[in-house]
Write a protein that holds these residues in place. Structure first.
Motif, PDB file in Angstrom:
ATOM      1  N   HIS A 187     -18.154  -8.229   5.036  1.00  0.00           N
ATOM      2  CA  HIS A 187     -17.340  -8.659   6.170  1.00  0.00           C
ATOM      3  C   HIS A 187     -17.706 -10.097   6.498  1.00  0.00           C
ATOM      4  CE1 HIS A 187     -14.911  -8.335   9.710  1.00  0.00           C
ATOM      5  NE2 HIS A 187     -15.875  -8.938  10.355  1.00  0.00           N
ATOM      6  N   LEU A 188     -16.837 -11.010   6.103  1.00  0.00           N
ATOM      7  CA  LEU A 188     -17.047 -12.425   6.376  1.00  0.00           C
ATOM      8  C   LEU A 188     -15.763 -12.986   6.966  1.00  0.00           C
ATOM      9  CD1 LEU A 188     -18.640 -13.539   2.994  1.00  0.00           C
ATOM     10  CD2 LEU A 188     -19.821 -13.102   5.128  1.00  0.00           C
ATOM     11  N   TYR A 189     -15.890 -13.674   8.077  1.00  0.00           N
ATOM     12  CA  TYR A 189     -14.735 -14.394   8.582  1.00  0.00           C
ATOM     13  C   TYR A 189     -14.654 -15.673   7.763  1.00  0.00           C
ATOM     14  CZ  TYR A 189     -14.627 -11.196  12.470  1.00  0.00           C
ATOM     15  OH  TYR A 189     -14.540 -10.078  13.240  1.00  0.00           O
ATOM     16  N   SER A 190     -13.544 -15.842   7.085  1.00  0.00           N
ATOM     17  CA  SER A 190     -13.452 -16.943   6.149  1.00  0.00           C
ATOM     18  C   SER A 190     -12.032 -17.474   6.086  1.00  0.00           C
ATOM     19  CB  SER A 190     -13.898 -16.467   4.774  1.00  0.00           C
ATOM     20  OG  SER A 190     -13.012 -15.469   4.339  1.00  0.00           O
ATOM     21  N   ALA A 191     -11.878 -18.521   5.353  1.00  0.00           N
ATOM     22  CA  ALA A 191     -10.551 -19.062   5.089  1.00  0.00           C
ATOM     23  C   ALA A 191     -10.307 -18.983   3.593  1.00  0.00           C
ATOM     24  CB  ALA A 191     -10.465 -20.511   5.559  1.00  0.00           C
ATOM     25  N   LEU A 192      -9.180 -18.434   3.207  1.00  0.00           N
ATOM     26  CA  LEU A 192      -8.806 -18.375   1.800  1.00  0.00           C
ATOM     27  C   LEU A 192      -7.870 -19.547   1.546  1.00  0.00           C
ATOM     28  CD1 LEU A 192      -8.718 -16.848  -0.907  1.00  0.00           C
ATOM     29  CD2 LEU A 192      -6.710 -15.670  -0.034  1.00  0.00           C
ATOM     30  N   SER A 193      -8.210 -20.352   0.550  1.00  0.00           N
ATOM     31  CA  SER A 193      -7.333 -21.472   0.212  1.00  0.00           C
ATOM     32  C   SER A 193      -7.260 -21.580  -1.302  1.00  0.00           C
ATOM     33  CB  SER A 193      -7.836 -22.763   0.845  1.00  0.00           C
ATOM     34  OG  SER A 193      -9.149 -23.050   0.399  1.00  0.00           O
ATOM     35  N   SER A 194      -6.866 -20.500  -1.933  1.00  0.00           N
ATOM     36  CA  SER A 194      -6.872 -20.384  -3.382  1.00  0.00           C
ATOM     37  C   SER A 194      -5.616 -20.981  -4.001  1.00  0.00           C
ATOM     38  CB  SER A 194      -6.966 -18.909  -3.752  1.00  0.00           C
ATOM     39  OG  SER A 194      -6.804 -18.727  -5.122  1.00  0.00           O
ATOM     40  N   LEU A 195      -5.800 -21.718  -5.054  1.00  0.00           N
ATOM     41  CA  LEU A 195      -4.716 -22.220  -5.887  1.00  0.00           C
ATOM     42  C   LEU A 195      -3.513 -22.706  -5.086  1.00  0.00           C
ATOM     43  CD1 LEU A 195      -4.908 -19.470  -8.613  1.00  0.00           C
ATOM     44  CD2 LEU A 195      -5.902 -21.742  -8.682  1.00  0.00           C
ATOM     45  N   GLY A 196      -3.615 -23.863  -4.563  1.00  0.00           N
ATOM     46  CA  GLY A 196      -2.520 -24.450  -3.804  1.00  0.00           C
ATOM     47  C   GLY A 196      -2.628 -24.189  -2.317  1.00  0.00           C
ATOM     48  N   ARG A 197      -3.803 -23.738  -1.875  1.00  0.00           N
ATOM     49  CA  ARG A 197      -4.040 -23.507  -0.453  1.00  0.00           C
ATOM     50  C   ARG A 197      -2.940 -22.644   0.153  1.00  0.00           C
ATOM     51  NH1 ARG A 197      -8.283 -26.923   0.614  1.00  0.00           N
ATOM     52  NH2 ARG A 197      -8.327 -28.771  -0.654  1.00  0.00           N
ATOM     53  N   LEU A 198      -2.864 -21.390  -0.332  1.00  0.00           N
ATOM     54  CA  LEU A 198      -1.822 -20.469   0.120  1.00  0.00           C
ATOM     55  C   LEU A 198      -1.823 -20.272   1.623  1.00  0.00           C
ATOM     56  CD1 LEU A 198      -2.094 -17.655  -2.531  1.00  0.00           C
ATOM     57  CD2 LEU A 198      -0.340 -19.379  -2.287  1.00  0.00           C
ATOM     58  N   TRP A 199      -2.976 -20.111   2.179  1.00  0.00           N
ATOM     59  CA  TRP A 199      -3.040 -19.871   3.612  1.00  0.00           C
ATOM     60  C   TRP A 199      -4.409 -20.232   4.121  1.00  0.00           C
ATOM     61  CZ3 TRP A 199      -6.644 -16.395   5.399  1.00  0.00           C
ATOM     62  CH2 TRP A 199      -7.136 -15.487   4.470  1.00  0.00           C
ATOM     63  N   GLN A 200      -4.499 -20.401   5.403  1.00  0.00           N
ATOM     64  CA  GLN A 200      -5.792 -20.655   6.013  1.00  0.00           C
ATOM     65  C   GLN A 200      -5.776 -20.016   7.391  1.00  0.00           C
ATOM     66  OE1 GLN A 200      -6.928 -24.740   6.303  1.00  0.00           O
ATOM     67  NE2 GLN A 200      -9.064 -24.214   6.396  1.00  0.00           N
ATOM     68  N   ARG A 201      -6.719 -19.118   7.619  1.00  0.00           N
ATOM     69  CA  ARG A 201      -6.767 -18.409   8.898  1.00  0.00           C
ATOM     70  C   ARG A 201      -8.181 -17.888   9.089  1.00  0.00           C
ATOM     71  NH1 ARG A 201      -3.931 -15.517  12.695  1.00  0.00           N
ATOM     72  NH2 ARG A 201      -4.675 -13.418  13.118  1.00  0.00           N
ATOM     73  N   ARG A 202      -8.747 -18.144  10.230  1.00  0.00           N
ATOM     74  CA  ARG A 202     -10.072 -17.595  10.540  1.00  0.00           C
ATOM     75  C   ARG A 202      -9.900 -16.139  10.924  1.00  0.00           C
ATOM     76  NH1 ARG A 202     -14.324 -20.350  10.942  1.00  0.00           N
ATOM     77  NH2 ARG A 202     -15.249 -18.997  12.520  1.00  0.00           N
ATOM     78  N   GLY A 203     -10.855 -15.323  10.511  1.00  0.00           N
ATOM     79  CA  GLY A 203     -10.825 -13.921  10.882  1.00  0.00           C
ATOM     80  C   GLY A 203      -9.903 -13.096  10.028  1.00  0.00           C
ATOM     81  N   GLY A 204      -9.552 -13.557   8.863  1.00  0.00           N
ATOM     82  CA  GLY A 204      -8.625 -12.838   8.013  1.00  0.00           C
ATOM     83  C   GLY A 204      -9.293 -11.982   6.974  1.00  0.00           C
ATOM     84  N   SER A 205      -8.471 -11.395   6.150  1.00  0.00           N
ATOM     85  CA  SER A 205      -8.927 -10.525   5.084  1.00  0.00           C
ATOM     86  C   SER A 205      -8.033 -10.766   3.886  1.00  0.00           C
ATOM     87  CB  SER A 205      -8.837  -9.063   5.541  1.00  0.00           C
ATOM     88  OG  SER A 205      -9.279  -8.183   4.547  1.00  0.00           O
ATOM     89  N   ALA A 206      -8.598 -10.636   2.713  1.00  0.00           N
ATOM     90  CA  ALA A 206      -7.817 -10.764   1.483  1.00  0.00           C
ATOM     91  C   ALA A 206      -8.398  -9.823   0.445  1.00  0.00           C
ATOM     92  CB  ALA A 206      -7.857 -12.203   0.974  1.00  0.00           C
TER      93      ALA A 206
ATOM     94  N   ALA B 290      -3.173 -10.983   1.565  1.00  0.00           N
ATOM     95  CA  ALA B 290      -3.997 -11.684   2.548  1.00  0.00           C
ATOM     96  C   ALA B 290      -3.290 -11.690   3.890  1.00  0.00           C
ATOM     97  CB  ALA B 290      -4.237 -13.125   2.095  1.00  0.00           C
ATOM     98  N   THR B 291      -4.086 -11.834   4.938  1.00  0.00           N
ATOM     99  CA  THR B 291      -3.501 -11.940   6.264  1.00  0.00           C
ATOM    100  C   THR B 291      -3.033 -13.362   6.494  1.00  0.00           C
ATOM    101  OG1 THR B 291      -5.666 -12.365   7.231  1.00  0.00           O
ATOM    102  CG2 THR B 291      -4.902 -10.099   7.220  1.00  0.00           C
ATOM    103  N   GLY B 292      -1.921 -13.479   7.164  1.00  0.00           N
ATOM    104  CA  GLY B 292      -1.380 -14.776   7.538  1.00  0.00           C
ATOM    105  C   GLY B 292      -0.988 -14.719   8.992  1.00  0.00           C
ATOM    106  N   HIS B 293      -0.402 -15.765   9.499  1.00  0.00           N
ATOM    107  CA  HIS B 293       0.017 -15.783  10.899  1.00  0.00           C
ATOM    108  C   HIS B 293       1.158 -14.787  11.086  1.00  0.00           C
ATOM    109  CE1 HIS B 293       0.699 -17.169  14.907  1.00  0.00           C
ATOM    110  NE2 HIS B 293       1.968 -17.368  14.616  1.00  0.00           N
ATOM    111  N   ALA B 294       0.877 -13.688  11.781  1.00  0.00           N
ATOM    112  CA  ALA B 294       1.847 -12.630  12.084  1.00  0.00           C
ATOM    113  C   ALA B 294       2.506 -12.068  10.829  1.00  0.00           C
ATOM    114  CB  ALA B 294       2.901 -13.129  13.068  1.00  0.00           C
ATOM    115  N   ALA B 295       1.765 -12.056   9.730  1.00  0.00           N
ATOM    116  CA  ALA B 295       2.330 -11.549   8.480  1.00  0.00           C
ATOM    117  C   ALA B 295       1.219 -11.177   7.510  1.00  0.00           C
ATOM    118  CB  ALA B 295       3.231 -12.599   7.838  1.00  0.00           C
ATOM    119  N   ILE B 296       1.610 -10.395   6.518  1.00  0.00           N
ATOM    120  CA  ILE B 296       0.769 -10.149   5.352  1.00  0.00           C
ATOM    121  C   ILE B 296       1.397 -10.966   4.234  1.00  0.00           C
ATOM    122  CG2 ILE B 296      -0.044  -8.447   3.684  1.00  0.00           C
ATOM    123  CD1 ILE B 296      -1.236  -7.973   6.425  1.00  0.00           C
ATOM    124  N   LEU B 297       0.574 -11.701   3.519  1.00  0.00           N
ATOM    125  CA  LEU B 297       1.060 -12.516   2.415  1.00  0.00           C
ATOM    126  C   LEU B 297       0.670 -11.856   1.098  1.00  0.00           C
ATOM    127  CD1 LEU B 297      -0.062 -15.996   3.761  1.00  0.00           C
ATOM    128  CD2 LEU B 297       2.131 -14.847   4.091  1.00  0.00           C
TER     129      LEU B 297
END
Length: 190
Positions: free
Chosen positions: A28-47, A57-64
């Motif tokens: 359990h790590l609060y992190s930012a995922l920015s894989s291959l083209g920086r798909l998304w960035q959000r603190r407190g997310g999961s992927a 992955a979690t996004g702003h009001a969505a699942i990506l």
């Protein structure tokens, strides 16, 4: 320094540590995922890596959903029934390929897929309320679902939910994380 990391198994979490991608299994790590083209960035997310090989992955009001083979990102939001009122703490695929989502303020959600599109519904858990905060969900070797919530620990076995609270021996009703050991022991963090 970039390091090569093998693709993780389905259900493992991805965490990006700039500049390299590291696959960390269920930490359990609060992190930012920015894989291959920086798909998304959000603190407190999961992927996680889904059973279909895509990264969810979690996004702003969505699942990506990012498909690393075909490319492109799909967004699943309100049109799919996904309407969180706060953060999403955990994404987890169950043994039957159902996507489970632990949220802050929207309870525990589950999604089944039809033609690649999820339909999210709230999972009714006894002893709680629809706005309960769930921070984790885990499946043990017996395929039981364990959900850590603000009203205690819930377990689903053979399709039926039960709730454990301080009345059952928990030290606190505010369960944060749950895991199981190979011998069936359940580990709970508050």
């Amino acid at each position: 320094m970039n390091r090569r990391v093998d693709a993780p198994a389905a259900g493992q979490r991805f965490v990006v540590a700039r500049p390299s991608l590291r696959a960390l299994a269920d930490q359990h790590l609060y992190s930012a995922l920015s894989s291959l083209g920086r798909l998304w960035q959000r603190r407190g997310g999961s992927a996680i890596l889904g059973p279909d090989g895509a990264i969810y992955a979690t996004g702003h009001a969505a699942i990506l959903r990012w498909d690393p083979v075909r490319g492109g990102v799909r967004r699943f939001g309100a049109e799919s029934g996904f309407q969180p009122e706060g953060r999403v703490f955990r994404l987890r695929f169950g043994p039957d390929r159902t996507l489970w989502v632990a949220t802050e303020g929207a309870g525990l959600l589950r999604a089944t897929f039809t033609a690649g599109t999820p339909a999210f519904v709230q999972e009714p858990i006894p002893g709680g309320d629809p706005r309960e905060r769930f921070t984790d969900i885990w499946f043990d070797r017996q395929n039981r679902a364990w959900a850590a919530g603000s009203s205690g620990l819930a377990v689903m076995e053979r399709g039926e939910w039960r709730r454990f609270t301080v009345k059952d021996g928990l030290k606190n009703n505010n369960a944060a994380f749950v895991r199981s050991l190979a011998d069936g022991t359940i580990l709970l963090a508050y």
